[in-house]
Design a protein around this motif. Structure first.
Motif, short mmCIF file in Angstrom:
data_model
loop_
_atom_site.label_atom_id
_atom_site.label_comp_id
_atom_site.label_asym_id
_atom_site.label_seq_id
_atom_site.Cartn_x
_atom_site.Cartn_y
_atom_site.Cartn_z
N UNK A 262 22.16 -4.82 -0.04
CA UNK A 262 22.35 -4.62 -1.48
C UNK A 262 21.74 -5.77 -2.27
N UNK A 263 21.85 -6.97 -1.73
CA UNK A 263 21.26 -8.16 -2.37
C UNK A 263 20.68 -9.05 -1.29
N UNK A 264 19.49 -9.57 -1.48
CA UNK A 264 18.56 -9.36 -2.60
C UNK A 264 17.58 -8.22 -2.34
N UNK A 265 17.79 -7.45 -1.29
CA UNK A 265 16.93 -6.39 -0.84
C UNK A 265 16.66 -6.58 0.65
N UNK A 266 16.07 -5.56 1.25
CA UNK A 266 15.54 -4.32 0.67
C UNK A 266 16.65 -3.30 0.40
N UNK A 267 16.55 -2.64 -0.75
CA UNK A 267 17.52 -1.63 -1.14
C UNK A 267 16.82 -0.49 -1.86
N UNK B 296 2.52 4.34 -13.13
CA UNK B 296 2.47 3.02 -13.78
C UNK B 296 3.77 2.85 -14.56
N UNK B 297 4.81 2.43 -13.84
CA UNK B 297 6.17 2.38 -14.39
C UNK B 297 6.76 0.99 -14.22
N UNK B 298 7.41 0.49 -15.23
CA UNK B 298 8.16 -0.76 -15.13
C UNK B 298 9.63 -0.43 -14.92
N UNK B 299 10.18 -0.84 -13.77
CA UNK B 299 11.60 -0.62 -13.53
C UNK B 299 12.44 -1.55 -14.41
N UNK B 300 13.69 -1.18 -14.68
CA UNK B 300 14.55 -2.06 -15.49
C UNK B 300 14.72 -3.43 -14.83
N UNK B 301 14.90 -4.45 -15.64
CA UNK B 301 15.11 -5.79 -15.08
C UNK B 301 16.41 -5.86 -14.29
N UNK B 302 17.32 -4.92 -14.52
CA UNK B 302 18.58 -4.87 -13.77
C UNK B 302 18.44 -4.14 -12.43
N UNK B 303 17.22 -3.75 -12.07
CA UNK B 303 16.98 -3.10 -10.77
C UNK B 303 16.85 -4.18 -9.70
N UNK B 304 17.98 -4.81 -9.36
CA UNK B 304 17.96 -5.88 -8.35
C UNK B 304 17.41 -5.34 -7.04
N UNK B 305 16.47 -6.06 -6.47
CA UNK B 305 15.80 -5.61 -5.26
C UNK B 305 14.37 -5.20 -5.49
N UNK C 8 13.81 11.52 -3.40
CA UNK C 8 13.47 10.48 -2.43
C UNK C 8 14.20 9.21 -2.84
N UNK C 9 15.08 8.72 -1.98
CA UNK C 9 15.85 7.54 -2.33
C UNK C 9 16.36 6.83 -1.08
N UNK C 10 16.73 5.58 -1.28
CA UNK C 10 17.29 4.76 -0.21
C UNK C 10 18.76 4.52 -0.50
N UNK C 11 19.58 4.65 0.53
CA UNK C 11 21.01 4.33 0.42
C UNK C 11 21.41 3.47 1.60
N UNK C 12 22.56 2.83 1.49
CA UNK C 12 22.99 1.92 2.54
C UNK C 12 23.90 2.54 3.57
#
Length: 258
Positions: free
Chosen positions: A148-153, A169-178, A89-93
């Protein structure tokens, strides 16, 4: 005035230093061809033939081409009880609706970038999460929008899903822009559910949580502190810590015989 100038210089250095480092030393292929990019499995997912029980996993990998200098792309993989394959399950542009759910290897490289596994749920906990995920997918609010920036992505979607599924209960990486894009909202729980955040359109904001630590969002780039890793969060790079982040295990016990 001089102190202010020095402070601004330090801030600008922190904001652009990470992406510049990733550009020069991060192994990002900015001239790659998506048709020939690596899409092989990293071996992080339980083999469906060995793990008959339900499985849910959360992944991210460096975004393709120059976007990887700044950000990662995140996705969620599910395998119901007894299923012989995973659904991604994922979002693409590049399509509408932006959200897709297709069968495939959950741990494939994202067009040349190796995936990182952030969470694995197994058994009854995964079954409950899959039931919630399947019910929630039609309600994703940005199925016909992508930026792509700043979201939704892609990261907006995974952060939204994590907030809605208590088992994740997951913390996404800080580099997960959006991930900090909240649409018309200003306040929300952090994706992990262990804190709170303020966000103005994903462009400016702050977050604090047990899993996220402390994050300051400036133009989508995140500076922060990661207490769990005894480190700091830098734009583009992510977390630099003294304590290595423990990779979640990709093994789930086989289902009990009938």
């Amino acid at each position: 005035m001089r102190k202010l100038s020095v402070g601004l210089l330090i801030l600008l250095t922190l904001l652009i230093g990470g992406p510049l480092y990733m550009w020069q030393f991060g192994g990002i292929d900015t001239r790659g061809d998506w048709r020939s990019a690596d899409r092989t499995s990293a071996g992080l997912a339980p083999d469906p033939s060995d793990a008959q029980g339900a499985v849910v996993q959360v992944y991210s990998a460096r975004a393709f081409n120059w976007r990887g200098i700044f950000a990662v792309h995140a996705w969620v993989a599910t395998k119901p009880l007894g299923a012989s394959e995973y659904t991604l399950h994922q979002v693409t542009g590049w399509g509408r609706p932006t959200l897709s759910s297709r069968s495939g290897a959950p741990d494939r490289a994202w067009f040349g970038s190796a995936p990182t596994l952030h969470a694995t749920l197994c058994g009854s906990e995964a079954e409950r999460a899959i039931e919630r995920i399947d019910a929630l997918l039609p309600d994703y609010p940005y199925r016909d929008r992508y930026r792509a920036w700043p979201g939704p992505n892609s990261n907006t979607f995974v952060a939204w899903l994590i907030r809605e599924v208590p088992e994740l209960s997951v913390a996404l990486p800080s580099s997960a822009i959006g991930k900090d894009y909240l649409g018309g909202k200003v306040f929300a729980p952090t994706p992990s559910g262990t804190g709170a955040q303020l966000s103005l359109g994903g462009v400016l904001g702050a977050a604090v949580g047990l899993q996220e630590g402390l994050e300051l969002n400036l133009a989508g780039l995140v500076l922060g502190i990661d207490p769990a890793a005894l480190g700091i969060k830098l734009p583009g790079i992510g977390t630099l810590g003294l304590r290595q982040e423990r990779q979640p295990q990709g093994e789930c016990p086989p289902a009990a015989a009938g």
